[in-house]
Design an enzyme around this catalytic site. Sequence first.
Site, PDB file in Angstrom:
ATOM      1  N   ASP A   8      -8.641   1.485   7.910  1.00  0.00           N
ATOM      2  CA  ASP A   8      -7.853   0.918   9.001  1.00  0.00           C
ATOM      3  C   ASP A   8      -6.994   2.047   9.567  1.00  0.00           C
ATOM      4  OD1 ASP A   8      -5.727   1.252   7.217  1.00  0.00           O
ATOM      5  OD2 ASP A   8      -5.115  -0.848   7.245  1.00  0.00           O
ATOM      6  N   HIS A   9      -6.079   1.707  10.451  1.00  0.00           N
ATOM      7  CA  HIS A   9      -5.216   2.728  11.062  1.00  0.00           C
ATOM      8  C   HIS A   9      -4.366   3.457  10.027  1.00  0.00           C
ATOM      9  CE1 HIS A   9      -2.927  -1.007  10.852  1.00  0.00           C
ATOM     10  NE2 HIS A   9      -1.828  -0.266  10.811  1.00  0.00           N
ATOM     11  N   GLY A  66      -3.334   1.739   3.923  1.00  0.00           N
ATOM     12  CA  GLY A  66      -2.063   2.359   3.545  1.00  0.00           C
ATOM     13  C   GLY A  66      -1.873   2.468   2.048  1.00  0.00           C
ATOM     14  N   THR A  67      -2.147   1.385   1.333  1.00  0.00           N
ATOM     15  CA  THR A  67      -1.989   1.367  -0.130  1.00  0.00           C
ATOM     16  C   THR A  67      -3.305   1.236  -0.884  1.00  0.00           C
ATOM     17  OG1 THR A  67      -1.763  -1.033  -0.190  1.00  0.00           O
ATOM     18  CG2 THR A  67       0.279   0.274   0.044  1.00  0.00           C
ATOM     19  N   GLY A  68      -4.361   0.823  -0.218  1.00  0.00           N
ATOM     20  CA  GLY A  68      -5.631   0.523  -0.866  1.00  0.00           C
ATOM     21  C   GLY A  68      -5.705  -0.919  -1.323  1.00  0.00           C
ATOM     22  N   GLY A  70      -4.836  -3.934   0.254  1.00  0.00           N
ATOM     23  CA  GLY A  70      -5.424  -4.899   1.182  1.00  0.00           C
ATOM     24  C   GLY A  70      -6.935  -4.772   1.243  1.00  0.00           C
ATOM     25  N   MET A  71      -7.425  -3.543   1.258  1.00  0.00           N
ATOM     26  CA  MET A  71      -8.872  -3.317   1.263  1.00  0.00           C
ATOM     27  C   MET A  71      -9.507  -3.856  -0.016  1.00  0.00           C
ATOM     28  SD  MET A  71     -10.193  -1.870   3.955  1.00  0.00           S
ATOM     29  CE  MET A  71     -10.156  -0.550   5.153  1.00  0.00           C
ATOM     30  N   HIS A  98     -16.984   1.909 -16.912  1.00  0.00           N
ATOM     31  CA  HIS A  98     -16.846   0.645 -17.640  1.00  0.00           C
ATOM     32  C   HIS A  98     -16.957  -0.587 -16.770  1.00  0.00           C
ATOM     33  CE1 HIS A  98     -14.546   2.531 -21.281  1.00  0.00           C
ATOM     34  NE2 HIS A  98     -15.704   3.121 -21.038  1.00  0.00           N
ATOM     35  N   ARG A 132     -22.290  -2.477 -23.816  1.00  0.00           N
ATOM     36  CA  ARG A 132     -21.320  -3.567 -23.953  1.00  0.00           C
ATOM     37  C   ARG A 132     -20.599  -3.857 -22.645  1.00  0.00           C
ATOM     38  NH1 ARG A 132     -18.558   0.951 -25.709  1.00  0.00           N
ATOM     39  NH2 ARG A 132     -16.342   1.066 -25.163  1.00  0.00           N
ATOM     40  N   HIS A 133     -20.525  -2.866 -21.779  1.00  0.00           N
ATOM     41  CA  HIS A 133     -19.858  -3.055 -20.496  1.00  0.00           C
ATOM     42  C   HIS A 133     -20.686  -3.951 -19.573  1.00  0.00           C
ATOM     43  CE1 HIS A 133     -17.049  -0.101 -21.881  1.00  0.00           C
ATOM     44  NE2 HIS A 133     -18.032   0.760 -22.058  1.00  0.00           N
TER      45      HIS A 133
END
Length: 147
Positions: A8-9, A66-68, A70-71, A98, A132-133
């Site tokens: 985004d912007h 901006g923070t990751g 919201g995405m 994992h 196991r993962h």
Amino acid sequence: MKFVLANDHGGIDLEPVVKEKLEDLGHEVIHVGTFDKNSCDYSDFAVKACEKIKAGEADFGVLICGTGLGMSISANKIKGIRAACVSEPFSAKMSRAHNNANILCLGARVIGSELCKMIVEEFATTDFEGDRHQRRIDKISKIEENN
């Protein structure tokens, strides 16, 4: 591998750093926007990127806002998507090893370009360990099916 890249912007300034790093690692990159700093909604671009993965047009994705956060919240609403919002290399590595994450979410207002390169490299060069993962990933898929 093919990576779809969306921002985004708030993530536009980090986008070229991610694109260049992925290409340096030998990956093809499809950028689905945004392409300018005009205010826009991160969820629209998360969906565009996830659609490319679900359609088999990309193997993995990198989403930047901006923070990751919201995405990652938006992407994780889509069946089959496992998006990890990380801000350091170890979590990027573990998200692949994992959790078999298929999308990396980054915050342009949280990390700088050099740290970003390290995170992207860990994500792009780490394979899922399976074993196991895989059992745990199967349980996540079952949660998706049932809710």
